[in-house]
Design a protein around this motif. Structure first.
Motif, PDB file in Angstrom:
ATOM      1  N   UNK A   1       0.839  -1.203   0.000  1.00 35.92           N
ATOM      2  CA  UNK A   1       0.000   0.000   0.000  1.00 35.92           C
ATOM      3  C   UNK A   1       0.872   1.251   0.000  1.00 35.92           C
ATOM      4  N   UNK A   2       1.920   1.235   0.821  1.00 36.20           N
ATOM      5  CA  UNK A   2       2.811   2.389   0.928  1.00 36.20           C
ATOM      6  C   UNK A   2       3.571   2.615  -0.374  1.00 36.20           C
ATOM      7  N   UNK A   3       3.980   1.532  -1.022  1.00 38.14           N
ATOM      8  CA  UNK A   3       4.693   1.668  -2.290  1.00 38.14           C
ATOM      9  C   UNK A   3       3.809   2.329  -3.333  1.00 38.14           C
ATOM     10  N   UNK A   4       2.563   1.906  -3.423  1.00 40.19           N
ATOM     11  CA  UNK A   4       1.637   2.512  -4.381  1.00 40.19           C
ATOM     12  C   UNK A   4       1.437   3.993  -4.074  1.00 40.19           C
ATOM     13  N   UNK A   5       1.270   4.322  -2.798  1.00 40.13           N
ATOM     14  CA  UNK A   5       1.061   5.723  -2.419  1.00 40.13           C
ATOM     15  C   UNK A   5       2.276   6.578  -2.770  1.00 40.13           C
ATOM     16  N   UNK A   6       3.464   6.070  -2.496  1.00 38.58           N
ATOM     17  CA  UNK A   6       4.678   6.832  -2.805  1.00 38.58           C
ATOM     18  C   UNK A   6       4.889   6.967  -4.315  1.00 38.58           C
ATOM     19  N   UNK A   7       4.571   5.929  -5.057  1.00 33.27           N
ATOM     20  CA  UNK A   7       4.686   6.008  -6.516  1.00 33.27           C
ATOM     21  C   UNK A   7       3.744   7.065  -7.071  1.00 33.27           C
ATOM     22  N   UNK A   8       2.539   7.117  -6.549  1.00 33.55           N
ATOM     23  CA  UNK A   8       1.587   8.117  -7.020  1.00 33.55           C
ATOM     24  C   UNK A   8       2.069   9.528  -6.724  1.00 33.55           C
ATOM     25  N   UNK A   9       2.694   9.717  -5.574  1.00 35.10           N
ATOM     26  CA  UNK A   9       3.140  11.043  -5.176  1.00 35.10           C
ATOM     27  C   UNK A   9       4.422  11.479  -5.880  1.00 35.10           C
ATOM     28  N   UNK A  10       5.364  10.539  -6.035  1.00 39.40           N
ATOM     29  CA  UNK A  10       6.704  10.916  -6.458  1.00 39.40           C
ATOM     30  C   UNK A  10       7.192  10.214  -7.725  1.00 39.40           C
ATOM     31  N   UNK A  11       6.435   9.234  -8.230  1.00 40.04           N
ATOM     32  CA  UNK A  11       6.906   8.477  -9.375  1.00 40.04           C
ATOM     33  C   UNK A  11       8.038   7.548  -8.998  1.00 40.04           C
ATOM     34  N   UNK A  12       8.503   6.777  -9.983  1.00 40.61           N
ATOM     35  CA  UNK A  12       9.562   5.809  -9.703  1.00 40.61           C
ATOM     36  C   UNK A  12      10.858   6.501  -9.292  1.00 40.61           C
ATOM     37  N   UNK A  13      11.235   7.551 -10.008  1.00 38.31           N
ATOM     38  CA  UNK A  13      12.518   8.194  -9.729  1.00 38.31           C
ATOM     39  C   UNK A  13      12.556   8.831  -8.348  1.00 38.31           C
ATOM     40  N   UNK A  14      11.410   9.316  -7.857  1.00 39.08           N
ATOM     41  CA  UNK A  14      11.379   9.973  -6.556  1.00 39.08           C
ATOM     42  C   UNK A  14      11.087   9.047  -5.392  1.00 39.08           C
ATOM     43  N   UNK A  15      10.774   7.798  -5.682  1.00 34.97           N
ATOM     44  CA  UNK A  15      10.452   6.857  -4.616  1.00 34.97           C
ATOM     45  C   UNK A  15      11.720   6.421  -3.895  1.00 34.97           C
ATOM     46  N   UNK A  16      11.671   6.349  -2.569  1.00 34.90           N
ATOM     47  CA  UNK A  16      12.779   5.804  -1.780  1.00 34.90           C
ATOM     48  C   UNK A  16      12.255   4.719  -0.859  1.00 34.90           C
ATOM     49  N   UNK A  17      13.106   3.738  -0.590  1.00 32.14           N
ATOM     50  CA  UNK A  17      12.690   2.662   0.312  1.00 32.14           C
ATOM     51  C   UNK A  17      12.463   3.200   1.723  1.00 32.14           C
ATOM     52  N   UNK A  18      13.218   4.220   2.112  1.00 30.08           N
ATOM     53  CA  UNK A  18      13.035   4.793   3.446  1.00 30.08           C
ATOM     54  C   UNK A  18      11.650   5.407   3.589  1.00 30.08           C
ATOM     55  N   UNK A  19      11.196   6.112   2.535  1.00 28.80           N
ATOM     56  CA  UNK A  19       9.871   6.726   2.592  1.00 28.80           C
ATOM     57  C   UNK A  19       8.775   5.663   2.625  1.00 28.80           C
ATOM     58  N   UNK A  20       8.958   4.597   1.860  1.00 27.20           N
ATOM     59  CA  UNK A  20       7.982   3.507   1.866  1.00 27.20           C
ATOM     60  C   UNK A  20       7.904   2.873   3.249  1.00 27.20           C
ATOM     61  N   UNK A  21       9.057   2.581   3.832  1.00 31.90           N
ATOM     62  CA  UNK A  21       9.074   1.958   5.160  1.00 31.90           C
ATOM     63  C   UNK A  21       8.420   2.885   6.185  1.00 31.90           C
ATOM     64  N   UNK A  22       8.734   4.167   6.106  1.00 33.12           N
ATOM     65  CA  UNK A  22       8.162   5.129   7.058  1.00 33.12           C
ATOM     66  C   UNK A  22       6.643   5.185   6.917  1.00 33.12           C
TER      67      UNK A  22
ATOM     68  N   UNK B   1       9.362  -2.327  -6.296  1.00 27.58           N
ATOM     69  CA  UNK B   1       8.378  -1.871  -7.279  1.00 27.58           C
ATOM     70  C   UNK B   1       7.890  -3.036  -8.131  1.00 27.58           C
ATOM     71  N   UNK B   2       8.780  -3.946  -8.487  1.00 24.60           N
ATOM     72  CA  UNK B   2       8.365  -5.146  -9.215  1.00 24.60           C
ATOM     73  C   UNK B   2       7.382  -5.949  -8.364  1.00 24.60           C
ATOM     74  N   UNK B   3       7.664  -6.063  -7.067  1.00 19.13           N
ATOM     75  CA  UNK B   3       6.735  -6.764  -6.173  1.00 19.13           C
ATOM     76  C   UNK B   3       5.393  -6.074  -6.106  1.00 19.13           C
ATOM     77  N   UNK B   4       5.408  -4.733  -6.101  1.00 22.69           N
ATOM     78  CA  UNK B   4       4.149  -3.994  -6.075  1.00 22.69           C
ATOM     79  C   UNK B   4       3.360  -4.211  -7.357  1.00 22.69           C
ATOM     80  N   UNK B   5       4.055  -4.238  -8.499  1.00 30.00           N
ATOM     81  CA  UNK B   5       3.373  -4.480  -9.768  1.00 30.00           C
ATOM     82  C   UNK B   5       2.701  -5.843  -9.765  1.00 30.00           C
TER      83      UNK B   5
END
Length: 213
Positions: free
Chosen positions: A30-51, A71-75
């Motif tokens: 869920x967090x990965x999808x939310x971060x991707x929507x906000x920042x795209x792939x290039x702006x996504x960080x694992x730290x932000x997802x974990x947080x 991201x592959x796992x999220x897809x």
């Protein structure tokens, strides 16, 4: 979201130590999808997802080794779910249901993920392969089933290249849903996906050579 593609409890199939908490896996997806929507792939960080998921980065890295793996796992986790392929008894109803199901998928979580990672997939083969398997193949299979039934009923002649029909569904549905703002498509439907589903159906039926009853 399905749980079919969430990480296994261990490489050998048997859990070691405490069983893995599946709710953390879901939270990370869920967090990965939310971060991707906000920042795209290039702006996504694992730290932000974990947080966002409320877990440590160590917990994340026990499940996914890198940002790309995450991201592959999220897809895979958000793979397109077109719903069951019911036989409605005629091509018009079958194809209309498929287009509506595709619109719903594109306007849901799987579509939001697809929108966020399409650009990265252009130069990331691992992600491109997963997107093809998770988003293109299910639609191809549904289209082939719909066409096979229509041919068996005698509604249309044998389709020489049925995968082209799948492309005729994917292209307009994705471009219209992702690029056309709500209310500007020219149709009466409430959303771009529903709008193009309604307007595309008669063109596809004519292209397939639907015979009058």
């Amino acid at each position: 979201m399905t749980t079919d593609h969430l990480p296994e409890t261990s490489a050998g199939g048997a859990p070691r130590g405490r069983p893995r908490d599946a709710s953390r896996d879901r939270a990370l997806m869920d967090a990965t999808l939310a971060e991707l929507q906000l920042h795209g792939y290039s702006g996504l960080t694992t730290a932000a997802v974990a947080r966002r998921a409320g877990v440590s980065t160590a917990t994340l890295y026990r499940r996914w080794r890198s940002k790309e793996d995450l991201v592959v796992g999220a897809a895979r986790a958000w793979a397109e779910n077109l719903g069951p392929d019911h036989d409605h008894g005629d091509l018009t109803a079958d194809l209309g249901a498929l287009l509506r199901d595709k619109a719903s998928a594109l306007e849901g979580p799987s579509g939001r993920l697809l929108r966020a990672v399409l650009g990265e997939a252009a130069h990331n083969q691992a992600l491109a392969d997963v997107l093809f398997d998770a988003f293109v193949v299910p639609l191809q299979e549904r289209v082939l089933a719909v066409l096979d039934r229509a041919v068996e009923r005698g509604e249309i002649p044998l389709v020489e290249d049925p995968l082209v029909v799948a492309e005729l569904v994917i292209g307009p549905m994705v471009s219209h849903t992702f690029l056309v703002p709500p209310g500007s498509g020219g149709g009466a439907a409430a959303t771009p996906g529903a709008d193009i589903a309604e307007r595309l159906l008669p063109y596809l039926l004519r292209a397939l050579g639907l015979r009058a009853a």
